[in-house]
Design an enzyme around this catalytic site. Structure first.
Site, mmCIF file in Angstrom:
data_model
loop_
_atom_site.group_PDB
_atom_site.id
_atom_site.type_symbol
_atom_site.label_atom_id
_atom_site.label_comp_id
_atom_site.label_asym_id
_atom_site.label_seq_id
_atom_site.Cartn_x
_atom_site.Cartn_y
_atom_site.Cartn_z
ATOM 1 N N THR A 39 0.718 -1.035 0.074
ATOM 2 C CA THR A 39 0.024 0.195 0.158
ATOM 3 C C THR A 39 0.774 1.203 0.079
ATOM 4 O O THR A 39 1.769 1.212 1.004
ATOM 5 C CB THR A 39 -0.889 -0.011 1.242
ATOM 6 O OG1 THR A 39 -1.551 -1.168 1.213
ATOM 7 C CG2 THR A 39 -1.820 1.176 1.216
ATOM 8 N N CYS A 57 24.566 9.301 11.132
ATOM 9 C CA CYS A 57 24.668 8.206 11.624
ATOM 10 C C CYS A 57 26.053 7.874 12.490
ATOM 11 O O CYS A 57 26.308 6.974 12.994
ATOM 12 C CB CYS A 57 24.754 7.188 10.368
ATOM 13 S SG CYS A 57 25.822 7.676 9.168
#
Ligand code: PLP
Length: 399
Positions: free
Chosen positions: A250, A337
């Site tokens: 979806t 990160c």
């Protein structure tokens, strides 16, 4: 249904209890105008874009088509080449897995610069560990610019897929895309270009440089997180190497609609934004140099992203400076990160910078809502933080 109204602060000032936000390489705030489009797609046009039996589903599908159009406009490609993903990381994984999937069975020869984002480095390294790829490294100079001799040498030896980012997420260096594309094309290599940081800040024209895979992320351009795009005219999900689902999930219509609006605004306002941020960045740089003569500006100043300022104060540990600035000015020691993790930056290492310069590095990123007042205040705060850390270090060494 009534029209959607969302919480709207008086302005989009980024000065609040967390301090002045100058870490736009890490992420950007969602533009209010984008948020309104996202909100509408959540509460009004909420249909499942895969449900074609009714107009709710059709409305969702229409929003995706509209978003594809705006993304395509930003980089001058066909709408049909836009494949939405959950961000750049997923787009990079899919692109490399697709290149592996369509290879002729030999390990894919992946050429990549040493300053690529970990999303590229880790995916390529994993492909190599699985025997699906062989990595060929391209060096950079002390200014983070690509070593063209190293690139030409590598292309001569044979590269199937060349991964070069359009602009670096740590030091802001912009890479000469059309020159590199020309060399890659002549050498028979396809290109993957990670334009996560460059989109909207550097002109990217896929009609002129039709690279095989172009990577975009919404949250770096004032759109929502968790959405990105892989732009490719040859990408086909069924050819991706591995057990990736072929069933269409979806679609994240609100995120996709938001990314479309973010791209529309970037195409319309990017030039003005870039001029403003570059001017303020230059002012900030001059103010800091005037107060801190030992300050070093890293990487190429002639060829850097308009919102980027990467500096080092040799001998002053960046983690202490960032700590001292907490709640006052949000800057970072490196990529999101890596920051806080105290690990060495692979980018600064690849540039061959001294340990002192690496340890004293600060990444500063301005944005659409940064003001001149923010810059004046931030300059004073950064200077004070550095002086404080220096005197604390001196104090402890005198003890
Ligand atoms: N590539 C570059 C150059 C980036 O700066 C980033 C994010 O920091 C990524 C890829 C990953 O993007 P995303 O957060 O959309 O997965």
């Amino acid at each position: 249904m009534n029209s959607v109204s969302i919480f709207r602060p008086a302005s989009q000032s980024l000065r609040n209890t967390s301090g002045i936000y100058l870490d736009h390489h890490s992420t950007t705030p969602v533009d209010q105008r984008v948020a309104e489009v996202v909100m509408r797609a959540m509460v009004e046009d909420f249909g499942n874009a895969n449900s074609i039996d009714h107009t709710y589903g059709e409305a969702g599908r229409h929003l995706i088509e509209r978003a594809s159009f705006h993304v395509a406009q930003l980089v001058n490609c066909d709408d049909a080449d836009v494949h939405f993903t959950s961000g750049s990381t997923e787009a990079i994984r899919l692109a490399i897995a697709h290149a592996v999937g369509v290879a002729d069975g030999r390990p894919l020869r992946i050429g990549l610069s040493r300053v690529e984002h970990p999303a590229v480095l880790d995916t390529a390294a994993r492909a190599e560990r699985l025997g699906l790829a062989r990595l060929i490294w391209i060096d950079v100079g002390t200014d983070a610019q690509l070593d063209m001799a190293s690139l030409q040498e590598a292309l001569k030896d044979g590269i199937d897929l060349l991964c070069i980012m359009a602009a670096n997420n740590e030091v802001g260096t912009i890479y000469p895309l059309s020159e590199i594309f020309g060399l890659a094309e002549a050498g028979g290599a396809l290109m993957l270009v990670d334009a996560t940081q460059a989109a909207g800040r550097v002109p990217i024209d896929l009609a002129e440089t039709p690279v095989e895979y172009l990577i975009l992320s919404s949250h770096k351009i004032y759109g929502p997180k968790g959405v990105g795009a892989l732009i490719s005219s040859t990408y086909d999900a069924s050819q991706v190497h591995g057990l990736a689902a072929t069933h269409d999930a979806t679609p994240n219509v609100p995120g996709i609609a938001g990314m479309g609006e973010a791209c529309r605004l970037m195409a319309e306002e990017g030039l003005t934004d870039n001029r403003r941020t570059a001017e303020m960045r230059d002012t900030l740089q001059s103010m800091l140099i005037a107060k801190l003569p030992e300050l070093v500006v890293n990487a190429s100043q002639a060829n850097r992203l308009p919102h980027s300022l990467h500096i080092s104060i040799p001998g002053v540990p960046n983690d202490l400076v960032v700590q001292r600035l907490r709640g006052r000015v949000a800057v970072s020691t490196g990529a999101a990160c890596m920051s806080g993790a105290q690990s060495a930056s692979h980018v600064l290492q690849a540039m061959g910078l001294s340990q002192e310069i690496q340890n004293g590095a600060l990444r500063i990123g301005l944005g659409r809502f940064t003001t001149q007042d923010d810059i004046t205040l931030a300059a004073a705060e950064i200077e004070a933080a550095i002086i404080d850390v220096k005197s604390a270090l001196k104090g402890s060494s005198d003890d």
